[in-house]
Design a protein around this motif. Structure first.
Motif, PDB file in Angstrom:
ATOM      1  N   ASN A 273       0.815  -1.221   0.000  1.00 32.38           N
ATOM      2  CA  ASN A 273       0.000   0.000   0.000  1.00 32.38           C
ATOM      3  C   ASN A 273       0.844   1.266   0.000  1.00 32.38           C
ATOM      4  OD1 ASN A 273      -2.636  -1.179  -0.078  1.00 32.38           O
ATOM      5  ND2 ASN A 273      -2.247  -1.908   1.990  1.00 32.38           N
ATOM      6  N   THR A 274       1.980   1.237   0.695  1.00 34.69           N
ATOM      7  CA  THR A 274       2.862   2.412   0.668  1.00 34.69           C
ATOM      8  C   THR A 274       3.384   2.621  -0.752  1.00 34.69           C
ATOM      9  OG1 THR A 274       3.511   1.950   2.944  1.00 34.69           O
ATOM     10  CG2 THR A 274       4.917   3.455   1.712  1.00 34.69           C
ATOM     11  N   ALA A 275       3.814   1.540  -1.368  1.00 33.94           N
ATOM     12  CA  ALA A 275       4.321   1.642  -2.736  1.00 33.94           C
ATOM     13  C   ALA A 275       3.224   2.172  -3.665  1.00 33.94           C
ATOM     14  CB  ALA A 275       4.821   0.286  -3.214  1.00 33.94           C
ATOM     15  N   ALA A 276       2.013   1.634  -3.496  1.00 35.29           N
ATOM     16  CA  ALA A 276       0.900   2.043  -4.356  1.00 35.29           C
ATOM     17  C   ALA A 276       0.618   3.539  -4.212  1.00 35.29           C
ATOM     18  CB  ALA A 276      -0.346   1.231  -4.028  1.00 35.29           C
ATOM     19  N   ALA A 277       0.759   4.062  -2.988  1.00 35.24           N
ATOM     20  CA  ALA A 277       0.494   5.483  -2.753  1.00 35.24           C
ATOM     21  C   ALA A 277       1.419   6.367  -3.586  1.00 35.24           C
ATOM     22  CB  ALA A 277       0.650   5.796  -1.268  1.00 35.24           C
ATOM     23  N   TYR A 278       2.581   5.855  -3.921  1.00 39.00           N
ATOM     24  CA  TYR A 278       3.549   6.614  -4.722  1.00 39.00           C
ATOM     25  C   TYR A 278       3.488   6.235  -6.207  1.00 39.00           C
ATOM     26  CZ  TYR A 278       6.020   8.078  -0.440  1.00 39.00           C
ATOM     27  OH  TYR A 278       6.370   8.626   0.764  1.00 39.00           O
ATOM     28  N   GLY A 279       2.606   5.278  -6.530  1.00 37.66           N
ATOM     29  CA  GLY A 279       2.525   4.823  -7.924  1.00 37.66           C
ATOM     30  C   GLY A 279       3.552   3.750  -8.243  1.00 37.66           C
ATOM     31  N   ALA A 280       4.135   3.140  -7.191  1.00 41.68           N
ATOM     32  CA  ALA A 280       5.117   2.070  -7.421  1.00 41.68           C
ATOM     33  C   ALA A 280       4.500   0.734  -7.020  1.00 41.68           C
ATOM     34  CB  ALA A 280       6.369   2.342  -6.594  1.00 41.68           C
ATOM     35  N   LYS A 281       5.289  -0.327  -7.176  1.00 46.36           N
ATOM     36  CA  LYS A 281       4.826  -1.671  -6.807  1.00 46.36           C
ATOM     37  C   LYS A 281       5.813  -2.283  -5.833  1.00 46.36           C
ATOM     38  CE  LYS A 281       1.904  -3.912 -10.101  1.00 46.36           C
ATOM     39  NZ  LYS A 281       1.834  -3.962 -11.548  1.00 46.36           N
ATOM     40  N   ALA A 282       5.282  -3.049  -4.887  1.00 46.63           N
ATOM     41  CA  ALA A 282       6.168  -3.763  -3.971  1.00 46.63           C
ATOM     42  C   ALA A 282       5.799  -5.229  -3.971  1.00 46.63           C
ATOM     43  CB  ALA A 282       6.039  -3.204  -2.561  1.00 46.63           C
ATOM     44  N   GLU A 283       6.818  -6.066  -3.981  1.00 48.53           N
ATOM     45  CA  GLU A 283       6.592  -7.521  -3.937  1.00 48.53           C
ATOM     46  C   GLU A 283       7.398  -8.082  -2.768  1.00 48.53           C
ATOM     47  OE1 GLU A 283       7.237 -11.419  -6.828  1.00 48.53           O
ATOM     48  OE2 GLU A 283       8.637  -9.745  -6.876  1.00 48.53           O
ATOM     49  N   LEU A 284       6.692  -8.738  -1.843  1.00 44.42           N
ATOM     50  CA  LEU A 284       7.351  -9.326  -0.664  1.00 44.42           C
ATOM     51  C   LEU A 284       7.538 -10.819  -0.870  1.00 44.42           C
ATOM     52  CD1 LEU A 284       8.268  -8.713   2.364  1.00 44.42           C
ATOM     53  CD2 LEU A 284       6.051  -9.679   2.991  1.00 44.42           C
ATOM     54  N   LEU A 285       8.778 -11.283  -0.766  1.00 41.55           N
ATOM     55  CA  LEU A 285       9.066 -12.721  -0.852  1.00 41.55           C
ATOM     56  C   LEU A 285       9.446 -13.200   0.539  1.00 41.55           C
ATOM     57  CD1 LEU A 285      11.237 -12.559  -4.091  1.00 41.55           C
ATOM     58  CD2 LEU A 285       8.832 -13.227  -3.922  1.00 41.55           C
ATOM     59  N   TRP A 286       8.854 -14.300   0.971  1.00 37.87           N
ATOM     60  CA  TRP A 286       8.994 -14.755   2.350  1.00 37.87           C
ATOM     61  C   TRP A 286       9.667 -16.132   2.386  1.00 37.87           C
ATOM     62  CZ3 TRP A 286       8.043 -11.827   6.468  1.00 37.87           C
ATOM     63  CH2 TRP A 286       7.943 -12.442   7.732  1.00 37.87           C
ATOM     64  N   TYR A 287      10.739 -16.244   3.133  1.00 40.24           N
ATOM     65  CA  TYR A 287      11.464 -17.526   3.239  1.00 40.24           C
ATOM     66  C   TYR A 287      11.457 -17.990   4.690  1.00 40.24           C
ATOM     67  CZ  TYR A 287      13.124 -15.786  -1.248  1.00 40.24           C
ATOM     68  OH  TYR A 287      13.180 -15.284  -2.514  1.00 40.24           O
ATOM     69  N   PRO A 288      10.513 -18.865   5.041  1.00 39.68           N
ATOM     70  CA  PRO A 288      10.410 -19.259   6.447  1.00 39.68           C
ATOM     71  C   PRO A 288      11.582 -20.127   6.899  1.00 39.68           C
ATOM     72  CG  PRO A 288       8.781 -20.423   5.109  1.00 39.68           C
ATOM     73  CD  PRO A 288       9.492 -19.489   4.191  1.00 39.68           C
ATOM     74  N   GLY A 289      12.084 -19.833   8.082  1.00 35.39           N
ATOM     75  CA  GLY A 289      13.118 -20.654   8.712  1.00 35.39           C
ATOM     76  C   GLY A 289      12.498 -21.430   9.858  1.00 35.39           C
ATOM     77  N   PRO A 290      13.287 -21.755  10.869  1.00 37.82           N
ATOM     78  CA  PRO A 290      12.754 -22.522  11.999  1.00 37.82           C
ATOM     79  C   PRO A 290      11.659 -21.756  12.742  1.00 37.82           C
ATOM     80  CG  PRO A 290      15.142 -22.325  12.143  1.00 37.82           C
ATOM     81  CD  PRO A 290      14.706 -21.447  11.015  1.00 37.82           C
ATOM     82  N   PRO A 291      10.675 -22.485  13.287  1.00 39.64           N
ATOM     83  CA  PRO A 291       9.675 -21.829  14.140  1.00 39.64           C
ATOM     84  C   PRO A 291      10.302 -21.459  15.487  1.00 39.64           C
ATOM     85  CG  PRO A 291       9.336 -24.203  14.156  1.00 39.64           C
ATOM     86  CD  PRO A 291      10.463 -23.934  13.191  1.00 39.64           C
TER      87      PRO A 291
END
Ligand SMILES: [Zn+2]
Ligand SMILES: [Zn+2]
Length: 377
Positions: A273-291
């Motif tokens: 949403n922050t990126a969208a407010a500026y007209g940009a795009k954000a992509e979050l990639l998540w790499y789970p480790g140990p719980p």
């Protein structure tokens, strides 16, 4: 085994491991050294598809359950800066997390249990796990199914915050879940003198980073613990061009299952949403480790009782936002991960980290008693 003989044996083995550190999944010589010690004592080694690491079994003469004891065996890519006579002989590699201590102490436990197998009710599987520092060694072991019959599991870690003769034990969440993220921000590159002609990804990245820090401060329950750290930022390659892409990377730590999911969700929302407010795009990639590492209540209380019987002082285990892949076992098998005081000094992963050998034999005896008494319950 006479106390003096055990002490000498464990000290020699510890020093040998310490001078020959090997990194995650490269623990070939360490594996051979462990097997040699087990063979010499006539301890049975189980066949596994593991390339490094060992699983041994002590079969008690009395019927009973199967419980597990795990240590880790890998070292770190650190240049050792101690003056120890047995310091690392391999430049750039060091046992700076005390996994050499764990391995030697657990060899000691194996020797003691082997001596006491006539009286032992049930079996103890002893796991010398590879690649803890990679965060994924435990998963590799679990995939083999070798622990499928293990009904309780124990593990240990050196503690540079505790003097020799002290154990840190506490029920509940003691170490954090460790996740890694990458965050890619895409805008429109343009002339540094004409920002109006593009979408400035550097500005968006700055806003996103600031906003991410509101998650722990403003959204998380104030009585809970969490960490969001942006640790790498890369964007642009010259002074007069606004780049079309900025890459961020970092880590998230949480002590609680729901917080873990919540933080990821908030991060995604804030970034997009922050990126969208500026007209940009954000992509979050998540790499789970140990719980998070969660010690089971009754086993923690039991571990504390046995510690006191052994003459240890027991203090509440310190909370840590570091991670530990022993957590993967505790997700499936109840048990307890115990801090062993190895002398107050430089913290784990420090080039001058040191574990006092005086703590080896008592730890070996403690874990032998713990498993023996647990099986005899
Ligand atoms: Zn470590
Ligand atoms: Zn460690």
């Amino acid at each position: 085994m006479e106390q003096k003989v055990l002490e000498q044996k464990l000290t020699d083995f510890f020093e040998e491991l310490h001078s020959h550190p090997e990194l995650s999944y490269e623990e070939y010589e360490t594996t051979e050294r462990i097997k040699r010690e087990l063979h010499a004592a006539g301890i049975e080694i189980l066949q596994t598809p593991l390339k490094t690491g060992v699983v041994a079994i002590i079969r008690g003469a009395q019927p009973g359950k199967t419980y597990g004891l795990r240590c880790d065996i890998d070292a770190l890519p650190i240049m050792e800066e101690t003056e120890l006579p047995y310091k690392s002989e391999i430049p750039g590699k060091m046992h700076a997390c005390g996994h050499d201590f764990h391995t030697a102490a657990v060899i000691g436990t194996a020797l003691l249990l082997q001596e006491r197998k006539e009286k032992l009710h049930g079996n103890v599987k002893i796991l010398f796990q590879p690649a803890e520092e990679s965060s994924h060694g435990a998963e590799t072991v679990l995939q083999t199914g070798i622990l499928s019959d293990v009904e309780a599991i124990f593990g240990l870690h050196t503690a540079a915050y505790l003097p020799v003769g002290t154990l840190g034990i506490r029920a509940g969440s003691v170490m954090a879940a460790v996740d890694r993220f990458e965050l890619n921000i895409t805008g429109t590159g343009c002339h540094g003198g004409h920002p109006d002609e593009g979408v400035d990804t550097i500005l968006v990245a700055a806003s996103v980073i600031q906003a991410l820090q509101s998650i722990v401060g403003r959204n998380l329950n104030p009585f809970h613990t969490g960490v969001v750290s942006v640790t790498r930022i890369h964007g642009g390659n010259t002074w007069n061009v606004i780049p079309d892409k900025v890459e961020l990377e970092g880590t998230v730590r949480s002590m609680d299952k729901e917080d873990r999911v919540f933080i990821e969700k908030r991060m995604r929302g804030i970034a997009e949403n922050t990126a969208a407010a500026y007209g940009a795009k954000a992509e979050l990639l998540w790499y789970p480790g140990p719980p998070a590492t969660v010690n089971e209540e009754t086993w923690s209380a039991f571990a504390e009782d046995v510690a006191k019987e052994c003459g240890y002082e027991v203090v509440p285990q310190r909370n840590s936002t570091g991670g530990e892949d022993f957590a993967f076992y505790l997700e499936k098998i109840p048990g307890c991960f115990i801090n062993v005081g190895t002398g107050v000094g430089y913290p784990n992963h420090h080039p001058q980290f040191y574990a006092d050998e005086a703590a080896l034999a008592p730890a070996a005896e403690y874990f032998a008693r713990l498993l023996e008494e647990a099986l005899g319950k």
